[in-house]
Design a protein around this motif. Sequence first.
Motif, PDB file in Angstrom:
ATOM      1  N   THR A   1       1.109  -1.101   0.249  1.00 33.38           N
ATOM      2  CA  THR A   1       0.364  -0.607   0.074  1.00 33.38           C
ATOM      3  C   THR A   1       0.879   1.422  -0.301  1.00 33.38           C
ATOM      4  O   THR A   1       2.458   1.063   0.515  1.00 33.38           O
ATOM      5  CB  THR A   1      -0.606   0.123   1.087  1.00 33.38           C
ATOM      6  OG1 THR A   1       0.303  -0.112   2.559  1.00 33.38           O
ATOM      7  CG2 THR A   1      -1.398  -0.972   1.607  1.00 33.38           C
ATOM      8  N   GLU A   2       0.436   2.834   0.066  1.00 31.03           N
ATOM      9  CA  GLU A   2       1.047   4.037  -0.813  1.00 31.03           C
ATOM     10  C   GLU A   2       1.889   3.686   0.861  1.00 31.03           C
ATOM     11  O   GLU A   2       2.881   4.263   1.702  1.00 31.03           O
ATOM     12  CB  GLU A   2       0.127   4.844  -0.956  1.00 31.03           C
ATOM     13  CG  GLU A   2       1.234   5.970  -1.466  1.00 31.03           C
ATOM     14  CD  GLU A   2       2.131   5.729  -2.118  1.00 31.03           C
ATOM     15  OE1 GLU A   2       2.989   6.066  -2.246  1.00 31.03           O
ATOM     16  OE2 GLU A   2       1.775   5.263  -3.465  1.00 31.03           O
ATOM     17  N   GLU A   3       0.724   3.597   2.382  1.00 31.64           N
ATOM     18  CA  GLU A   3       1.541   3.967   3.650  1.00 31.64           C
ATOM     19  C   GLU A   3       2.684   3.341   4.248  1.00 31.64           C
ATOM     20  O   GLU A   3       3.739   3.752   4.173  1.00 31.64           O
ATOM     21  CB  GLU A   3       0.283   3.773   4.184  1.00 31.64           C
ATOM     22  CG  GLU A   3       0.232   4.010   5.511  1.00 31.64           C
ATOM     23  CD  GLU A   3      -0.663   4.140   6.726  1.00 31.64           C
ATOM     24  OE1 GLU A   3      -0.337   3.362   7.877  1.00 31.64           O
ATOM     25  OE2 GLU A   3      -1.804   4.151   6.294  1.00 31.64           O
ATOM     26  N   ARG A   4       2.648   2.081   3.413  1.00 29.49           N
ATOM     27  CA  ARG A   4       3.689   0.775   3.804  1.00 29.49           C
ATOM     28  C   ARG A   4       5.075   1.140   2.507  1.00 29.49           C
ATOM     29  O   ARG A   4       6.073   1.233   3.066  1.00 29.49           O
ATOM     30  CB  ARG A   4       2.983  -0.323   3.454  1.00 29.49           C
ATOM     31  CG  ARG A   4       4.417  -1.899   3.655  1.00 29.49           C
ATOM     32  CD  ARG A   4       3.919  -1.427   5.349  1.00 29.49           C
ATOM     33  NE  ARG A   4       5.485  -3.250   5.293  1.00 29.49           N
ATOM     34  CZ  ARG A   4       5.801  -2.338   6.355  1.00 29.49           C
ATOM     35  NH1 ARG A   4       6.111  -2.204   6.871  1.00 29.49           N
ATOM     36  NH2 ARG A   4       7.217  -4.021   6.579  1.00 29.49           N
ATOM     37  N   ARG A   5       4.926   1.766   1.931  1.00 31.46           N
ATOM     38  CA  ARG A   5       5.069   1.974   0.992  1.00 31.46           C
ATOM     39  C   ARG A   5       6.573   3.214   1.591  1.00 31.46           C
ATOM     40  O   ARG A   5       7.406   3.589   1.919  1.00 31.46           O
ATOM     41  CB  ARG A   5       5.471   2.374  -0.991  1.00 31.46           C
ATOM     42  CG  ARG A   5       4.854   1.143  -1.676  1.00 31.46           C
ATOM     43  CD  ARG A   5       4.818   1.823  -2.658  1.00 31.46           C
ATOM     44  NE  ARG A   5       3.654   1.121  -3.657  1.00 31.46           N
ATOM     45  CZ  ARG A   5       4.457  -0.022  -4.203  1.00 31.46           C
ATOM     46  NH1 ARG A   5       5.540  -0.066  -4.046  1.00 31.46           N
ATOM     47  NH2 ARG A   5       3.635  -0.842  -4.944  1.00 31.46           N
ATOM     48  N   LYS A   6       5.879   3.840   2.132  1.00 31.64           N
ATOM     49  CA  LYS A   6       6.535   5.822   3.110  1.00 31.64           C
ATOM     50  C   LYS A   6       6.820   5.031   3.982  1.00 31.64           C
ATOM     51  O   LYS A   6       8.334   5.187   4.452  1.00 31.64           O
ATOM     52  CB  LYS A   6       4.804   5.740   3.820  1.00 31.64           C
ATOM     53  CG  LYS A   6       4.768   7.356   1.991  1.00 31.64           C
ATOM     54  CD  LYS A   6       3.521   8.418   2.627  1.00 31.64           C
ATOM     55  CE  LYS A   6       3.154   9.043   0.706  1.00 31.64           C
ATOM     56  NZ  LYS A   6       2.237   9.744   0.998  1.00 31.64           N
TER      57      LYS A   6
ATOM     58  N   LEU B   1       9.278   2.699  -4.142  1.00 35.03           N
ATOM     59  CA  LEU B   1       7.951   3.517  -4.732  1.00 35.03           C
ATOM     60  C   LEU B   1       7.823   2.843  -5.982  1.00 35.03           C
ATOM     61  O   LEU B   1       7.017   3.477  -6.236  1.00 35.03           O
ATOM     62  CB  LEU B   1       8.666   4.772  -4.723  1.00 35.03           C
ATOM     63  CG  LEU B   1       9.247   5.528  -3.401  1.00 35.03           C
ATOM     64  CD1 LEU B   1       9.491   6.517  -3.722  1.00 35.03           C
ATOM     65  CD2 LEU B   1       8.014   5.943  -2.010  1.00 35.03           C
TER      66      LEU B   1
ATOM     67  N   VAL C   1       5.570   1.369  -8.874  1.00 34.41           N
ATOM     68  CA  VAL C   1       4.252   0.212  -7.963  1.00 34.41           C
ATOM     69  C   VAL C   1       4.999  -1.122  -9.494  1.00 34.41           C
ATOM     70  O   VAL C   1       5.035  -0.710 -10.333  1.00 34.41           O
ATOM     71  CB  VAL C   1       3.066   0.736  -8.322  1.00 34.41           C
ATOM     72  CG1 VAL C   1       2.040   0.626  -8.453  1.00 34.41           C
ATOM     73  CG2 VAL C   1       3.207   1.769  -7.413  1.00 34.41           C
TER      74      VAL C   1
END
Length: 185
Positions: free
Chosen positions: A107-112, A183, A185
């Motif tokens: 997920t975007e949050e996990r990537r961050k 980052l 995808v």
Amino acid sequence: MEPNDFLAPAEEKMELAVAYLDEALAHIRAGKANPKIIDGIRVEYYGSAVPVSQVANVAVPDARTITITPWEKPMFKEIEKAIINSELGITPENNGEVIRLSIPPLTEERRKQLVKQSKAEAEQAKVSVRNARRDAIDGLKKAVKQGMPEDVEKDAEASVQKLHDKYLKRIDDVFAAKEKEILTV
């Protein structure tokens, strides 16, 4: 005492810091299957804790799957239990022949979060490089007190600084590559 007596150990410590960073970043999963993410998982095998790779074949058949084929049938339950109890956050699938780990997309949050974790590892490596530089410079200053010419010490300090800058750039490059990998995808 030669300036090289301080430069060589400093460079060795800096090289080790970069090697440690490479290893640490390899264990951070970036949404792609990488057998290194299970390196830290240990299973009980004849009374001692050993890495999964020492009791099973670990393979990556595609970009999102890791397969684990235990060499002995009783190890299925041990390996599954170890994976479930680990911090991987992946539930293993067992068909009696092979244990499959399906790597979910991040997920975007996990990537961050992973980028943040990678950045912290890079910072730790930079601190190690700076410590190696400081140790070398301190050693050179002591050598001056013991009779090393000051101009030789100044040249050696400049060399230590060049080494420091070179290794910080390498750390930045390694981090940038990992950040891009996470980052993407």
